[in-house]
Design a protein around this motif. Structure first.
Motif, PDB file in Angstrom:
ATOM      1  N   TYR A  15       0.874  -1.169   0.000  1.00 56.37           N
ATOM      2  CA  TYR A  15       0.000   0.000   0.000  1.00 56.37           C
ATOM      3  C   TYR A  15       0.909   1.215   0.000  1.00 56.37           C
ATOM      4  N   ASP A  16       0.805   2.013  -1.049  1.00 53.25           N
ATOM      5  CA  ASP A  16       1.676   3.184  -1.176  1.00 53.25           C
ATOM      6  C   ASP A  16       0.896   4.499  -1.228  1.00 53.25           C
ATOM      7  N   GLY A  17      -0.363   4.448  -0.820  1.00 54.34           N
ATOM      8  CA  GLY A  17      -1.191   5.640  -0.851  1.00 54.34           C
ATOM      9  C   GLY A  17      -2.036   5.746  -2.111  1.00 54.34           C
ATOM     10  N   LYS A  18      -1.608   5.106  -3.172  1.00 53.28           N
ATOM     11  CA  LYS A  18      -2.358   5.122  -4.436  1.00 53.28           C
ATOM     12  C   LYS A  18      -2.764   3.730  -4.880  1.00 53.28           C
ATOM     13  N   GLN A  19      -1.956   2.744  -4.538  1.00 48.07           N
ATOM     14  CA  GLN A  19      -2.216   1.383  -4.977  1.00 48.07           C
ATOM     15  C   GLN A  19      -2.189   0.440  -3.773  1.00 48.07           C
ATOM     16  N   LEU A  20      -3.140  -0.484  -3.780  1.00 48.94           N
ATOM     17  CA  LEU A  20      -3.214  -1.534  -2.765  1.00 48.94           C
ATOM     18  C   LEU A  20      -3.106  -2.863  -3.490  1.00 48.94           C
ATOM     19  N   GLN A  21      -2.282  -3.755  -2.942  1.00 47.19           N
ATOM     20  CA  GLN A  21      -2.141  -5.073  -3.539  1.00 47.19           C
ATOM     21  C   GLN A  21      -2.190  -6.116  -2.431  1.00 47.19           C
TER      22      GLN A  21
ATOM     23  N   THR B 219     -10.817  -2.582   1.917  1.00 49.53           N
ATOM     24  CA  THR B 219      -9.607  -2.113   2.595  1.00 49.53           C
ATOM     25  C   THR B 219      -9.184  -0.753   2.055  1.00 49.53           C
ATOM     26  N   MET B 220      -9.234  -0.572   0.735  1.00 54.41           N
ATOM     27  CA  MET B 220      -8.877   0.719   0.145  1.00 54.41           C
ATOM     28  C   MET B 220      -9.811   1.813   0.666  1.00 54.41           C
ATOM     29  N   THR B 221     -11.106   1.534   0.721  1.00 52.95           N
ATOM     30  CA  THR B 221     -12.074   2.515   1.232  1.00 52.95           C
ATOM     31  C   THR B 221     -11.746   2.879   2.679  1.00 52.95           C
ATOM     32  N   SER B 222     -11.455   1.882   3.484  1.00 51.48           N
ATOM     33  CA  SER B 222     -11.134   2.115   4.895  1.00 51.48           C
ATOM     34  C   SER B 222      -9.853   2.923   5.051  1.00 51.48           C
ATOM     35  N   LEU B 223      -8.846   2.602   4.248  1.00 49.02           N
ATOM     36  CA  LEU B 223      -7.582   3.343   4.306  1.00 49.02           C
ATOM     37  C   LEU B 223      -7.769   4.802   3.913  1.00 49.02           C
ATOM     38  N   LYS B 224      -8.538   5.043   2.857  1.00 47.27           N
ATOM     39  CA  LYS B 224      -8.745   6.415   2.401  1.00 47.27           C
ATOM     40  C   LYS B 224      -9.539   7.227   3.426  1.00 47.27           C
ATOM     41  N   ALA B 225     -10.470   6.591   4.115  1.00 43.91           N
ATOM     42  CA  ALA B 225     -11.207   7.290   5.180  1.00 43.91           C
ATOM     43  C   ALA B 225     -10.257   7.636   6.326  1.00 43.91           C
ATOM     44  N   LEU B 226      -9.401   6.694   6.714  1.00 48.97           N
ATOM     45  CA  LEU B 226      -8.436   6.963   7.785  1.00 48.97           C
ATOM     46  C   LEU B 226      -7.477   8.084   7.396  1.00 48.97           C
ATOM     47  N   GLU B 227      -7.061   8.109   6.131  1.00 44.97           N
ATOM     48  CA  GLU B 227      -6.175   9.182   5.663  1.00 44.97           C
ATOM     49  C   GLU B 227      -6.876  10.540   5.712  1.00 44.97           C
ATOM     50  N   ALA B 228      -8.203  10.532   5.618  1.00 45.59           N
ATOM     51  CA  ALA B 228      -8.979  11.773   5.731  1.00 45.59           C
ATOM     52  C   ALA B 228      -9.207  12.138   7.197  1.00 45.59           C
ATOM     53  N   GLY B 229      -8.705  11.295   8.094  1.00 44.82           N
ATOM     54  CA  GLY B 229      -8.838  11.568   9.518  1.00 44.82           C
ATOM     55  C   GLY B 229     -10.163  11.114  10.113  1.00 44.82           C
TER      56      GLY B 229
END
Length: 146
Positions: free
Chosen positions: A29-35, A65-75
């Motif tokens: 996971y690099d902020g743009k891609q999840l594998q 997982t991507m959705t959850s990560l992006k929400a966490l990055e939004a705080g």
């Protein structure tokens, strides 16, 4: 199952017994891609290829997982749910399966979450085995602030 994600997300993922049984491995996971990936052996069907349900589950959890990560990055802590999906099987998968999700987050996703509102995210996941695309997945996820 190893995970390079924040502890809160790791705990959610660890509570899903099917992911342990599938032996899901969180690779990148690099902020743009999840594998993420899983081996054939715990996901094999009667034909010696990947069980369609495992392919669907891996694609679904990749987008979740991507959705959850992006929400966490939004705080924002959230519950992510899948609202709609479409999976196209192209050819049988005969070895390790890798799911890859790349996404650009629309500004409305972040602003809605930060305002305490639900936000949707449309994602595409490609699934590969032996260097060949075996399935394409499109999913609509909803992030609900908690």
């Amino acid at each position: 199952m190893t995970s390079p994600f924040p502890l809160a997300l790791q705990e959610k993922l660890n509570k899903i017994p099917m992911l342990r049984a599938m032996e899901v491995d969180y690779r990148l996971y690099d902020g743009k891609q999840l594998q993420i990936a899983c081996p054939l052996s715990p996901n094999i069907n009667d034909k010696g290829t990947f069980f369609g349900g495992s392919i669907s589950a891996l694609a679904t959890i990749c987008g979740w997982t991507m959705t959850s990560l992006k929400a966490l990055e939004a705080g924002v802590n959230c519950d992510a749910v899948i609202a709609e999906q479409n999976l196209q099987f192209l050819t049988p998968a005969r070895s390790e399966l890798t799911a890859t999700c790349e996404c650009t987050i629309p500004e409305t996703f972040t602003s809605r979450l930060q305002a305490g509102r639900r936000a949707r995210l449309d994602l595409t996941v490609s699934l590969h085995s032996d260097g060949q695309c075996v399935a394409n997945f499109n999913g609509r996820y909803v992030a609900v602030p908690t």
